[in-house]
Design a protein around this motif. Sequence first.
Motif, PDB file in Angstrom:
ATOM      1  N   SER A 246      71.066  18.722  53.874  1.00 29.10           N
ATOM      2  CA  SER A 246      72.118  18.968  55.214  1.00 29.10           C
ATOM      3  C   SER A 246      72.946  17.611  54.728  1.00 29.10           C
ATOM      4  CB  SER A 246      71.977  19.221  56.165  1.00 29.10           C
ATOM      5  OG  SER A 246      70.758  20.566  56.293  1.00 29.10           O
TER       6      SER A 246
ATOM      7  N   LEU B  69      77.863  21.138  60.945  1.00 26.12           N
ATOM      8  CA  LEU B  69      76.806  21.677  60.665  1.00 26.12           C
ATOM      9  C   LEU B  69      75.362  21.751  60.385  1.00 26.12           C
ATOM     10  CD1 LEU B  69      76.689  22.144  57.501  1.00 26.12           C
ATOM     11  CD2 LEU B  69      76.391  19.774  56.927  1.00 26.12           C
TER      12      LEU B  69
ATOM     13  N   CYS C   9      70.647  20.890  60.931  1.00 27.28           N
ATOM     14  CA  CYS C   9      70.212  20.706  59.896  1.00 27.28           C
ATOM     15  C   CYS C   9      69.563  20.801  58.232  1.00 27.28           C
ATOM     16  CB  CYS C   9      69.342  19.705  60.889  1.00 27.28           C
ATOM     17  SG  CYS C   9      68.253  20.790  61.574  1.00 27.28           S
TER      18      CYS C   9
ATOM     19  N   ASP D 252      71.371  23.823  56.888  1.00 22.31           N
ATOM     20  CA  ASP D 252      72.263  24.432  55.995  1.00 22.31           C
ATOM     21  C   ASP D 252      73.509  23.290  54.883  1.00 22.31           C
ATOM     22  OD1 ASP D 252      71.954  26.520  57.511  1.00 22.31           O
ATOM     23  OD2 ASP D 252      73.691  26.335  58.935  1.00 22.31           O
ATOM     24  N   VAL D 253      74.035  23.959  53.893  1.00 24.08           N
ATOM     25  CA  VAL D 253      74.266  23.262  53.582  1.00 24.08           C
ATOM     26  C   VAL D 253      76.123  23.473  52.821  1.00 24.08           C
ATOM     27  CG1 VAL D 253      73.862  22.036  50.763  1.00 24.08           C
ATOM     28  CG2 VAL D 253      72.619  22.523  51.914  1.00 24.08           C
TER      29      VAL D 253
END
Length: 250
Positions: free
Chosen positions: A23, A91, A93, A95-96
Amino acid sequence: MYNNQQVSVIMPCYNAEDVIDMSIQSVLAQSYQNFQLIIVDDYSTDRTIVKIKPYLADNRILLVQLPRNSGVANARNIGMQHSLGRFIAFLDCDDVWRPEKLEKQVTMMESNDAPLVFSAYHTFIEGTDKPIKKIQVPEFIDYEGLLRNTIIGCLTVMVDRNKTGDFEMPNIPGGEDTATWLNLLKQNGVAYGAEESLAYYRVSSTSLSGNKWRMARRTWQMYRQTQDLSFIKTCICFSFYVKNAIVKRI
């Protein structure tokens, strides 16, 4: 209010030692480099802090450690209290983001004079090279539309605080992000969606959204507690929520 083009990225984390590198690196890889990344650790008990510390050499990255576990909404709110940017993005931690996410959304925000923008996204389990499904989004959505279709993914949102002013997420156990977008749209009109997928959401059976029944119950409570909907209107909106949740997963 904010005389800058900086994006403040809010990343809450808890026991994320296995996923947080991916991430953070997706933020550092952004084509739009005018950002600050605020990582708020919600009292992790694993090696999450060890994984984060090497990144703190970058002066755009700030780590805030909480003295006790207090939930994702509180962690995001504390992150926003430390933020300096005109734009806020979220965002989690695990997810991308795609590398062009911030750049395209700042452009989209300004070209539409929008208070809030979002985008389509893909789901994945282990690697973003093997996405499961693309979650489609509408070109735009207003308050009433969002009541009936909670389609905005938190990982895809960008908010312009010059339009909305400072804001907080309601500290409720689930649905806090949708409640926030509803509160912002109630006062600020329309949010604009990008058809292009700009992010990847990690699917986990242990995640809150992985428990469909619990999420449905908490969505009902979110309608009642944060939007003050009547029982009848809650029933109407909830029926649309269920229908759209099914369509999203087909």
